[in-house]
Design a protein around this motif. Sequence first.
Motif, short mmCIF file in Angstrom:
data_model
loop_
_atom_site.label_atom_id
_atom_site.label_comp_id
_atom_site.label_asym_id
_atom_site.label_seq_id
_atom_site.Cartn_x
_atom_site.Cartn_y
_atom_site.Cartn_z
N ASP A 20 -15.37 24.72 12.40
CA ASP A 20 -16.18 25.92 12.18
C ASP A 20 -15.43 27.20 12.57
N GLY A 21 -14.19 27.04 12.97
CA GLY A 21 -13.38 28.22 13.26
C GLY A 21 -13.43 28.67 14.72
N SER A 22 -14.25 28.04 15.52
CA SER A 22 -14.30 28.43 16.93
C SER A 22 -13.08 27.85 17.66
N ILE A 23 -12.71 28.47 18.74
CA ILE A 23 -11.58 27.98 19.52
C ILE A 23 -11.98 26.69 20.19
N ARG A 24 -11.19 25.65 19.99
CA ARG A 24 -11.57 24.33 20.48
C ARG A 24 -10.88 24.03 21.81
N HIS A 25 -9.61 24.30 21.85
CA HIS A 25 -8.89 24.00 23.08
C HIS A 25 -8.23 25.25 23.63
N VAL A 26 -8.44 25.48 24.90
CA VAL A 26 -7.72 26.56 25.57
C VAL A 26 -6.77 25.91 26.56
N TYR A 27 -5.52 26.26 26.45
CA TYR A 27 -4.53 25.68 27.35
C TYR A 27 -4.11 26.71 28.38
N PRO A 28 -4.45 26.51 29.62
CA PRO A 28 -4.03 27.50 30.63
C PRO A 28 -2.51 27.47 30.79
N PRO A 29 -1.95 28.56 31.21
CA PRO A 29 -0.49 28.61 31.42
C PRO A 29 -0.05 27.49 32.36
N SER A 30 1.07 26.88 32.04
CA SER A 30 1.53 25.77 32.90
C SER A 30 2.05 26.28 34.23
N SER A 31 2.51 27.50 34.28
CA SER A 31 3.06 28.01 35.55
C SER A 31 2.99 29.53 35.58
N ILE A 32 2.03 30.03 36.35
CA ILE A 32 1.94 31.48 36.51
C ILE A 32 3.22 32.04 37.15
N PRO A 33 3.80 31.35 38.14
CA PRO A 33 5.04 31.91 38.71
C PRO A 33 6.16 32.08 37.68
N PHE A 34 6.35 31.11 36.80
CA PHE A 34 7.42 31.26 35.80
C PHE A 34 7.07 32.38 34.82
N LEU A 35 5.79 32.44 34.45
CA LEU A 35 5.34 33.52 33.57
C LEU A 35 5.65 34.88 34.22
N ALA A 36 5.33 34.98 35.50
CA ALA A 36 5.56 36.24 36.23
C ALA A 36 7.05 36.53 36.34
N LEU A 37 7.83 35.50 36.58
CA LEU A 37 9.28 35.69 36.67
C LEU A 37 9.82 36.27 35.37
N GLY A 38 9.35 35.70 34.27
CA GLY A 38 9.76 36.22 32.97
C GLY A 38 9.39 37.68 32.80
N SER A 39 8.18 38.01 33.20
CA SER A 39 7.72 39.39 33.08
C SER A 39 8.57 40.34 33.91
N TRP A 40 8.88 39.96 35.14
CA TRP A 40 9.70 40.81 36.00
C TRP A 40 11.09 41.04 35.42
N ILE A 41 11.69 39.95 34.94
CA ILE A 41 13.05 40.09 34.40
C ILE A 41 13.03 41.00 33.17
N LEU A 42 12.01 40.81 32.33
CA LEU A 42 11.91 41.67 31.15
C LEU A 42 11.72 43.13 31.56
N ALA A 43 10.82 43.38 32.51
CA ALA A 43 10.53 44.75 32.91
C ALA A 43 11.77 45.43 33.49
N VAL A 44 12.49 44.72 34.34
CA VAL A 44 13.68 45.30 34.96
C VAL A 44 14.76 45.55 33.91
N GLY A 45 14.99 44.55 33.05
CA GLY A 45 16.02 44.70 32.04
C GLY A 45 15.71 45.81 31.03
#
Lengths: 407, 407, 407
Positions: C193-218
């Motif tokens: 029916d088009g509704s979202i069926r599965h939501v997958y939470p991030p596997s690792s907030i720390p790695f996500l944050a690390l990526g964000s920091w490196i991107l922001a600094v660079g």
Amino acid sequence: MEQLTTSLDVLFILLGAILVLFMHAGFAFLEVGTVQHKNQVNALVKIMSDLGVSTVAYFFVGYGIAYGVFFGFNMDGQLTQAMTEKSGYELVKFFFLMTFAAAIPAIVSGGIAERARFYPILAATFLTVAFIYPLFEGISWNGNFGLQAWLEDRFGVGFHDFAGSIVVHGVGGWIALAAMLVIGSRNNRYAKDGSIRHVYPPSSIPFLALGSWILAVGWFGFNVMSAQAIEGIQGLVAMNSLMAMVGGILAATFISDKDPGFVHNGPLAGLVAICAGSDIVSPLGALVIGLVAGALFVKAFTWTQKNLKIDDVLGVWPLHGLCGIWGAIAAGIFGSTALGGLGGVSLMSQLVGILAGVGIAFIGGYLVYALVNMFAPIRMNEEEQYLGADLTFHKIHANPPKEDFNR
Amino acid sequence: MEQLTTSLDVLFILLGAILVLFMHAGFAFLEVGTVQHKNQVNALVKIMSDLGVSTVAYFFVGYGIAYGVFFGFNMDGQLTQAMTEKSGYELVKFFFLMTFAAAIPAIVSGGIAERARFYPILAATFLTVAFIYPLFEGISWNGNFGLQAWLEDRFGVGFHDFAGSIVVHGVGGWIALAAMLVIGSRNNRYAKDGSIRHVYPPSSIPFLALGSWILAVGWFGFNVMSAQAIEGIQGLVAMNSLMAMVGGILAATFISDKDPGFVHNGPLAGLVAICAGSDIVSPLGALVIGLVAGALFVKAFTWTQKNLKIDDVLGVWPLHGLCGIWGAIAAGIFGSTALGGLGGVSLMSQLVGILAGVGIAFIGGYLVYALVNMFAPIRMNEEEQYLGADLTFHKIHANPPKEDFNR
Amino acid sequence: MEQLTTSLDVLFILLGAILVLFMHAGFAFLEVGTVQHKNQVNALVKIMSDLGVSTVAYFFVGYGIAYGVFFGFNMDGQLTQAMTEKSGYELVKFFFLMTFAAAIPAIVSGGIAERARFYPILAATFLTVAFIYPLFEGISWNGNFGLQAWLEDRFGVGFHDFAGSIVVHGVGGWIALAAMLVIGSRNNRYAKDGSIRHVYPPSSIPFLALGSWILAVGWFGFNVMSAQAIEGIQGLVAMNSLMAMVGGILAATFISDKDPGFVHNGPLAGLVAICAGSDIVSPLGALVIGLVAGALFVKAFTWTQKNLKIDDVLGVWPLHGLCGIWGAIAAGIFGSTALGGLGGVSLMSQLVGILAGVGIAFIGGYLVYALVNMFAPIRMNEEEQYLGADLTFHKIHANPPKEDFNR
């Protein structure tokens, strides 16, 4: 030629700003690795949001208090044009100094971790960066209120704090102490008889170590670029930072018998301590300063937690508050020509400067956190602490609950 | 103008030092990710403590052996004053070259991981950085003992190793081989018939990858800043480093069929190989050098472990030892004008230089590790290896035992 | 003096290249942290291999299309000699611009994560970096095909995109959208029916944050070094990047009520949006641009996934595609002197430029992915998706299956 030198000043201080900005990722990961797993997300979000609030606080208020420059609510093309003069040097100078200012809440964050509510802390961040930190920054580095002039008059030279052993780290550490006193210890941390009841091992030594490495590397921007002009660059500052860092590593390695938490905070202790005198002590003096700082941190960390019953999760008071004091004193000792330094430093001026900085930080910090606490209680209740700050405030785990890493 | 150039030389080499210092975090995480979970903490502590010991060893002894400058136990204001001349250039030069020297134990660390005792290794670190590494460094880069003069005399040009394919990586890799032979394989690694008995998958591909990225990024400081003066900067060095890195990535991706360990070591293989000739080969030559290095690493890694029964946990001998040799040879080949290079290189001089470097490293390394092993046995016993270096030496896990990540 | 300026231009742009190269580690970790654990390895290998393929594609084809310089298959000593002129400035310029070009597949990668086959994607990477990206890059930044001349003629000034809100991010985001449409959603993502069926939470907030920091600094290298010459450095660019980043942080913090995923993408949204006008808007204008970008991302992320049924794992279309458009429009608004900017910008030229860029990206991207999909189906089948890309393509987990972190 003049244009080139101006461009290079901008590049020089910008590189410092980028390196110190990166240090904020270091603060984040040092805290992520040290706290319990259920508080990792909160550590990350706090540091990032604090950076946002700090920049705004310093832009609209703090920088003006310290240096008399209020950027304010300007949307005027001619003003922007004026900002681009000298290749925009004044703007990158703001950027560089803002990354120092924003270190204050990042330092405090590690001390009050695992028990502080999110938005009240953000409010306190605004107030400290807008009003408390720039007060002593202006006194030390901009000659405000005439303390430096009086010291020069009285003791021949002013308070010497090249890159902020007191101005940044001491102030941060003592504000953190005040905040911890206002907020209190984590539940279950101390038993009724005052003995330590729960010890929480670091959730991730690798993240803790990552934070330490990023901080250590970025610190060379913190120290070297404090010269604020390319022609003021001095290899001695870099060398001394290196030697103090190494002194901290070695002392921590041997005194803690290779405890990973200490081994990765040791270099930071050395680096905190060398900020003040990195431009005037000898490399060997720097090594000694770092050795003492590393030892001081290891000993004081345990002692403050056990004997003073201060629940300082990352040990930010010993690290920044006490090693900062040691650094400013050490600049007065090892900065003298008799001990291999370049001279031009007075132990008395150092002591007065330390007292002023620590006093402003502790009293100002206490007022800010007590004030915020009155309007919006900072402390998480027992159930929230048990649940963890991640679920309480961010409704998520650092890693998904059913993620078993094992499939 | 002269002052400005001097300031810029200091900035230039300092940026190199900062980037290569950061590479040490890369060494740490490459090892953390590759070893078993029970040895992660040890990897981190080793790299940090090794850095401390290396700096001291190089400061008091090694730098003097290589360049005749002994900083020594000086606490003399006038001497410190003298150090600040030329904006302290000599001090940042020491810093930069120290980060190279400290790479030696960081390289060795990855080879002998999971089975080496902590303090004996630290002693060996001191000896290698104080005596072995600077011996060949001085021969290659400071004309010590007249080898370079003799080669120039004999073959027209000396041994060309711009940024250390042999001086740093080759030497590191071959000292590692010697150390591995002294210490022996991990328990259970090989069965009695010589076949591989246990294969331990990397404990964390993300940490391994993080290490690889930090190393790759920092390497541009390693190579470009080897010019040691701003006016010697050469875009060709950066371009060649990039192309060789990319060659390594591509070869590793396709030959290993996208194995993540190889894909993240491939760029490092290319970068090891390009150090020697990055200033004289063409970008296309660099791409070929990187492609060969990536392929060499993938093939040699498996071959050395399976056929030579060398238990080299991170494959540091193929990576640094063999790709280092390839790099020095390749400089002799692709550096010739006939193959698009800038010329001024002799394959014979390269071969002699390689032989000298590898010989000194292997023999010197063997002596150091055998000597240490005699006084303080390096190898962890079976029970300690089973328990893991983290619990054995650091009394802690990388993540807390009851931390289930699942709550 | 001229030699010194040339050397400094090389250093300047090299520092930019190093910082943007580091951003690729940021892209990798942002994706690692956001995807499910079973797809972490694939994220890492993709970004690294994509970098390799992108460099080769841009070296042999793309750079020539954009700037008319084909490095080609040259193995000629004299040509290499010629490259070293001006300290090799042309080579580092290639390096710098290549790190931009390689951002395209890195952006796309996050959108199509968890369901794309490895080698087909690599082929698409080659084609986009060789042909699609440089097409609009050349039009915008090199005056190709006369669009800029026509705009200048028609509206007084050309399309203003200082550091690539559209040229890099917009193009990346819209190619990603095209790729997502070709490949389709992950299995189980949407119900019938088009509704979202599965939501997958991030596997690792720390790695996500690390990526964000490196991107922001660079990113400060991305924006500031886009001046491409030391004497063109402008503190305003750095300041505006900072203010927009902070605007993004604040908007995301408050609007998402401190959701960690949004808090760490907020700064990136602000930085995407400020690229275009960072050299002409006022700091306060930049803050507003960042605030809007942060809000836009938070709202558009949820809306596109829920209402448009676009399965964009990292939200790269809202982040790069929509915030990129906002940035180019905002440059036309806040760049005007009436709103505090430096002027020299036309909203009409901005709109035409956006349309051209987005059009080329979407159509070109669709053609490339559809073409590749015809010869080598890109989509992983149901079983492969269930198993995860790590086991399917790389035959390994990010962490070993029996590694329980608990022993």
